[in-house]
Motif scaffolding. Sequence first.
Motif, PDB file in Angstrom:
ATOM      1  N   LEU A   1       0.816  -1.212   0.000  1.00 13.84           N
ATOM      2  CA  LEU A   1       0.000   0.000   0.000  1.00 13.84           C
ATOM      3  C   LEU A   1       0.852   1.265   0.000  1.00 13.84           C
ATOM      4  O   LEU A   1       0.320   2.365  -0.170  1.00 13.84           O
ATOM      5  CB  LEU A   1      -0.918   0.008   1.233  1.00 13.84           C
ATOM      6  N   GLY A   2       2.162   1.119   0.198  1.00 13.24           N
ATOM      7  CA  GLY A   2       3.054   2.269   0.224  1.00 13.24           C
ATOM      8  C   GLY A   2       4.293   1.962   1.045  1.00 13.24           C
ATOM      9  O   GLY A   2       4.465   0.846   1.541  1.00 13.24           O
ATOM     10  N   THR A   3       5.168   2.961   1.185  1.00 14.11           N
ATOM     11  CA  THR A   3       6.382   2.793   1.985  1.00 14.11           C
ATOM     12  C   THR A   3       6.107   3.259   3.418  1.00 14.11           C
ATOM     13  O   THR A   3       5.272   4.137   3.656  1.00 14.11           O
ATOM     14  CB  THR A   3       7.550   3.585   1.393  1.00 14.11           C
ATOM     15  N   LEU A   4       6.868   2.703   4.360  1.00 16.44           N
ATOM     16  CA  LEU A   4       6.556   2.939   5.768  1.00 16.44           C
ATOM     17  C   LEU A   4       7.811   2.867   6.618  1.00 16.44           C
ATOM     18  O   LEU A   4       8.718   2.079   6.333  1.00 16.44           O
ATOM     19  CB  LEU A   4       5.533   1.886   6.225  1.00 16.44           C
ATOM     20  N   THR A   5       7.855   3.692   7.654  1.00 12.87           N
ATOM     21  CA  THR A   5       8.906   3.606   8.651  1.00 12.87           C
ATOM     22  C   THR A   5       8.270   3.485  10.030  1.00 12.87           C
ATOM     23  O   THR A   5       7.118   3.883  10.227  1.00 12.87           O
ATOM     24  CB  THR A   5       9.844   4.841   8.602  1.00 12.87           C
ATOM     25  N   ILE A   6       9.022   2.924  10.979  1.00 10.40           N
ATOM     26  CA  ILE A   6       8.506   2.679  12.336  1.00 10.40           C
ATOM     27  C   ILE A   6       9.283   3.552  13.308  1.00 10.40           C
ATOM     28  O   ILE A   6      10.517   3.571  13.299  1.00 10.40           O
ATOM     29  CB  ILE A   6       8.666   1.198  12.719  1.00 10.40           C
ATOM     30  N   VAL A   7       8.567   4.273  14.156  1.00 13.31           N
ATOM     31  CA  VAL A   7       9.201   5.185  15.115  1.00 13.31           C
ATOM     32  C   VAL A   7       8.671   4.888  16.507  1.00 13.31           C
ATOM     33  O   VAL A   7       7.467   4.952  16.753  1.00 13.31           O
ATOM     34  CB  VAL A   7       8.919   6.660  14.758  1.00 13.31           C
ATOM     35  N   GLU A   8       9.598   4.551  17.425  1.00 11.34           N
ATOM     36  CA  GLU A   8       9.255   4.403  18.842  1.00 11.34           C
ATOM     37  C   GLU A   8       9.456   5.747  19.538  1.00 11.34           C
ATOM     38  O   GLU A   8      10.483   6.387  19.343  1.00 11.34           O
ATOM     39  CB  GLU A   8      10.142   3.352  19.511  1.00 11.34           C
ATOM     40  N   GLU A   9       8.485   6.145  20.349  1.00  4.25           N
ATOM     41  CA  GLU A   9       8.631   7.375  21.112  1.00  4.25           C
ATOM     42  C   GLU A   9       9.488   7.082  22.335  1.00  4.25           C
ATOM     43  O   GLU A   9       9.044   6.446  23.289  1.00  4.25           O
ATOM     44  CB  GLU A   9       7.255   7.912  21.511  1.00  4.25           C
ATOM     45  N   ALA A  10      10.722   7.545  22.313  1.00  5.15           N
ATOM     46  CA  ALA A  10      11.730   7.139  23.299  1.00  5.15           C
ATOM     47  C   ALA A  10      11.409   7.584  24.716  1.00  5.15           C
ATOM     48  O   ALA A  10      11.919   7.014  25.678  1.00  5.15           O
ATOM     49  CB  ALA A  10      13.098   7.683  22.885  1.00  5.15           C
ATOM     50  N   ASN A  11      10.566   8.598  24.889  1.00  6.17           N
ATOM     51  CA  ASN A  11      10.284   9.117  26.233  1.00  6.17           C
ATOM     52  C   ASN A  11       9.070   8.458  26.883  1.00  6.17           C
ATOM     53  O   ASN A  11       8.631   8.885  27.952  1.00  6.17           O
ATOM     54  CB  ASN A  11      10.059  10.631  26.170  1.00  6.17           C
ATOM     55  N   GLN A  12       8.529   7.419  26.288  1.00  2.00           N
ATOM     56  CA  GLN A  12       7.342   6.776  26.834  1.00  2.00           C
ATOM     57  C   GLN A  12       7.701   5.771  27.927  1.00  2.00           C
ATOM     58  O   GLN A  12       8.673   5.020  27.793  1.00  2.00           O
ATOM     59  CB  GLN A  12       6.575   6.067  25.730  1.00  2.00           C
ATOM     60  N   PRO A  13       6.920   5.718  29.026  1.00  4.20           N
ATOM     61  CA  PRO A  13       7.222   4.781  30.131  1.00  4.20           C
ATOM     62  C   PRO A  13       7.223   3.317  29.702  1.00  4.20           C
ATOM     63  O   PRO A  13       7.991   2.519  30.235  1.00  4.20           O
ATOM     64  CB  PRO A  13       6.091   5.056  31.135  1.00  4.20           C
TER      65      PRO A  13
END
Length: 266
Positions: free
Chosen positions: A57-69
């Motif tokens: 369906l398209g290109t994608l990247t994955i991002v973790e929010e580093a400041n999350q508990p």
Amino acid sequence: MTSPLRLLACAAALSLAGCAGTMTMGDHGAKTVATGSAGGANAQGANQQLERCAKPLGTLTIVEEANQPWLYQLTQEYHVQSTVPLLRLIMQQSNCFVIVERGRAFNNMQGERELMARGDLRKTSNLGKGQMVAADYTVTPSISFSARGTGGGGAAIGGMLGAIGSLVAGSLRSNEASTMLLLTDNRSGIQLAAAEGSAKNWDFGAMGAFFGGGFAGGGGFSNTPQGKVLAASFMDSYNQLVKSVRDYQAQAVDGGLGNGGTLKTN
């Protein structure tokens, strides 16, 4: 010779496992539900419960929010460094998205381009500008709930088997997890989809130890890490996400998106 006591306890545990399922997704013999490999559009040994697409369906990247508990809990308590490798395997096997690198390996990519710009690489290396692919979408993972020992099966088994039932029930606990994935359009910043998933497994630990480790399958269940449950939950989240975007319909606002909306103030 196997004692009647052991056989009775095993039968009770296996009966319950058949009813509740030791893991809601995947092969119990695998490290996680994410099995096999992916190469381009081809996948080998993928989990049969993973949703697949005929074309991306398209290109994608994955991002973790580093400041999350939840990320701190994931690394410190469960000794799992990141959700990204797991999700990248699942997503490529599904063939619903083409994964674009924007993580730590991206720094290495930039380093190679710097070497090329300084003239340190061969002229035929072809690491010039204009070759990187844009990421159409970003997926943001999160853990909304995760707990150990959140349930037991005391009453039902205890009523059937008396003292042996109490032993089984006392050693029977569940690990549960609930996760979410958010899909954002990188060009507009609009959230396209959100999906929640969950998973549970059962731990028969104490009973296996009571019988000196002779209980069939006891070690496998009792040693199942919380990370295995989280992996199953993320696969469930991803399956729900794919189902929601297969028949995607864009949201429309009268007057156009970002032009004030229809909720007016006096």
